[in-house]
Design an enzyme around this catalytic site. Sequence first.
Site, PDB file in Angstrom:
ATOM      1  N   HIS A  37       0.801  -1.164   0.033  1.00 55.82           N
ATOM      2  CA  HIS A  37      -0.083   0.030   0.045  1.00 55.82           C
ATOM      3  C   HIS A  37       0.784   1.262  -0.115  1.00 55.82           C
ATOM      4  O   HIS A  37       0.714   2.317  -0.768  1.00 55.82           O
ATOM      5  CB  HIS A  37      -1.013  -0.216   1.543  1.00 55.82           C
ATOM      6  CG  HIS A  37      -1.975  -1.171   1.363  1.00 55.82           C
ATOM      7  ND1 HIS A  37      -1.442  -2.025   1.980  1.00 55.82           N
ATOM      8  CD2 HIS A  37      -3.002  -1.632   0.559  1.00 55.82           C
ATOM      9  CE1 HIS A  37      -2.564  -2.956   1.873  1.00 55.82           C
ATOM     10  NE2 HIS A  37      -3.315  -2.427   0.853  1.00 55.82           N
ATOM     11  N   GLN A  62     -17.446  -8.155  -1.971  1.00 59.23           N
ATOM     12  CA  GLN A  62     -16.418  -8.796  -2.868  1.00 59.23           C
ATOM     13  C   GLN A  62     -15.957 -10.106  -2.305  1.00 59.23           C
ATOM     14  O   GLN A  62     -15.180 -10.826  -2.833  1.00 59.23           O
ATOM     15  CB  GLN A  62     -15.182  -8.007  -3.299  1.00 59.23           C
ATOM     16  CG  GLN A  62     -14.245  -7.783  -2.076  1.00 59.23           C
ATOM     17  CD  GLN A  62     -13.369  -6.546  -2.496  1.00 59.23           C
ATOM     18  OE1 GLN A  62     -13.823  -5.488  -2.530  1.00 59.23           O
ATOM     19  NE2 GLN A  62     -12.154  -6.908  -2.706  1.00 59.23           N
ATOM     20  N   GLN A 154      -7.728  -7.507 -11.214  1.00 57.26           N
ATOM     21  CA  GLN A 154      -8.583  -6.569 -10.772  1.00 57.26           C
ATOM     22  C   GLN A 154      -8.404  -5.057 -11.551  1.00 57.26           C
ATOM     23  O   GLN A 154      -9.214  -4.532 -11.863  1.00 57.26           O
ATOM     24  CB  GLN A 154      -8.371  -6.334  -9.250  1.00 57.26           C
ATOM     25  CG  GLN A 154      -8.725  -5.111  -8.725  1.00 57.26           C
ATOM     26  CD  GLN A 154      -8.709  -5.209  -6.888  1.00 57.26           C
ATOM     27  OE1 GLN A 154      -9.390  -5.468  -6.260  1.00 57.26           O
ATOM     28  NE2 GLN A 154      -7.748  -4.241  -6.622  1.00 57.26           N
ATOM     29  N   LEU A 185       3.906  -9.049  -1.081  1.00 56.34           N
ATOM     30  CA  LEU A 185       3.171  -8.677   0.494  1.00 56.34           C
ATOM     31  C   LEU A 185       1.636  -8.610   0.202  1.00 56.34           C
ATOM     32  O   LEU A 185       1.112  -8.400  -0.919  1.00 56.34           O
ATOM     33  CB  LEU A 185       3.605  -7.061   0.744  1.00 56.34           C
ATOM     34  CG  LEU A 185       5.062  -7.047   1.114  1.00 56.34           C
ATOM     35  CD1 LEU A 185       5.511  -5.760   1.418  1.00 56.34           C
ATOM     36  CD2 LEU A 185       5.663  -7.929   2.028  1.00 56.34           C
ATOM     37  N   ARG A 188      -3.216 -10.780   3.759  1.00 58.81           N
ATOM     38  CA  ARG A 188      -3.353 -12.261   4.082  1.00 58.81           C
ATOM     39  C   ARG A 188      -2.205 -13.049   4.303  1.00 58.81           C
ATOM     40  O   ARG A 188      -2.282 -14.289   5.024  1.00 58.81           O
ATOM     41  CB  ARG A 188      -4.125 -13.159   2.884  1.00 58.81           C
ATOM     42  CG  ARG A 188      -5.505 -12.284   2.664  1.00 58.81           C
ATOM     43  CD  ARG A 188      -6.232 -13.140   1.715  1.00 58.81           C
ATOM     44  NE  ARG A 188      -7.782 -12.866   1.563  1.00 58.81           N
ATOM     45  CZ  ARG A 188      -8.434 -12.003   0.792  1.00 58.81           C
ATOM     46  NH1 ARG A 188      -7.862 -11.736  -0.117  1.00 58.81           N
ATOM     47  NH2 ARG A 188      -9.620 -11.749   0.839  1.00 58.81           N
TER      48      ARG A 188
HETATM   49  O1  PAF Z   1      -7.418  -4.354  -3.592  1.00 59.66           O
HETATM   50  C1  PAF Z   1      -8.378  -4.177  -2.876  1.00 59.66           C
HETATM   51  O2  PAF Z   1      -7.774  -3.946  -1.726  1.00 59.66           O
HETATM   52  C2  PAF Z   1      -9.885  -4.081  -2.975  1.00 59.66           C
HETATM   53  O3  PAF Z   1     -10.228  -5.132  -3.834  1.00 59.66           O
HETATM   54  C3  PAF Z   1     -10.365  -2.916  -3.309  1.00 59.66           C
HETATM   55  C4  PAF Z   1      -9.653  -2.367  -4.554  1.00 59.66           C
HETATM   56  C5  PAF Z   1     -10.022  -1.858  -2.262  1.00 59.66           C
HETATM   57  C6  PAF Z   1     -11.902  -2.793  -3.476  1.00 59.66           C
HETATM   58  O4  PAF Z   1     -12.618  -3.108  -2.158  1.00 59.66           O
END
Ligand code: PAF
Length: 294
Positions: A37, A62, A154, A185, A188
């Site tokens: 992140h 999700q 995604q 990383l 989970r």
């Molecule tokens: O990648 C993620 O952490 C999630 O899939 C996201 C993009 C924040 C959507 O909930």
Amino acid sequence: MDVCPDIVSIRAFVSAARGSGNPVVLVPTMGALHDGHRACVEAGRAVDGGRLVVSIFVNPTQFGAGEDLDQYPRPLERDLELCRAWGCAAVFTPSAAEMYPAPQRTWVTVEELSVPLCGRSRPGHFRGVTTVVAKLFHIVGPDEAVFGQKDAQQALVIREMVRQLDMPVELRLAPIERDPDGLALSSRNAYLDASQRRRAAGIYRSLCGAREKIRGGERDPNAVVTAVAEELARGGIDDVEYAELLAADDLSPLGHVEGKVILAVAARVGTTRLIDNMVLNVTAAGATEEPVLF
Ligand code: PAF
């Protein structure tokens, strides 16, 4: 740093940022923040004058039945400290009731790209992702948004949604961050015990082995994928959901390894499902690794 728990307060933050002429850069997350992140926040920092907004929301739509929605780590205070240290301007921390005040009857679905790889074993997963990301884009209205390369499918699905629904947001991808032994990383990874954690490094080794095979001239996708499966098995990873080599732009199958390709793996180590990938640009001159898909 502003902490905005609801839609009204994040919209007020964004309109003030706009009023002072600053672009807004959104990094959507589910929290349990790590250096992957941080890399997204760093990528967002490249936007000149950008005010960085991180959203932290564990999105229930999700997750499938029997998945880890309830166990998903939610260390909010630690996450806020990290966001402060990373120089974020605001964090949006809505509750599920704020994001989904009534049963959701409006969904965003990206066809085709949502079907292979993770879409096969997690039906409805990408519908939940695209719906919540569309909601976040409407709520925050960012000029740019940053996602991680680790969730490559995604990223492709969201890119298609943005294109086809004419959403006025630029997308950026941040490269995969890895531990020293190569494990990508992920929030989970915290579920792994010590011996599972050692085994999990085999996923990256299998991708590197495939890369070297392609560099050595292998152009048969099946041979490459077989090598990945063999390396995973050697590392004690036998619960492999998929190991596939596909066209990086649209996840279509390959007859021959050439152009921009993605090697994607999902495997369970213990009960923890891990994903990883590697993007290669394969030409007559060889195969170079690309840090991100786009
Ligand atoms: O990648 C993620 O952490 C999630 O899939 C996201 C993009 C924040 C959507 O909930």
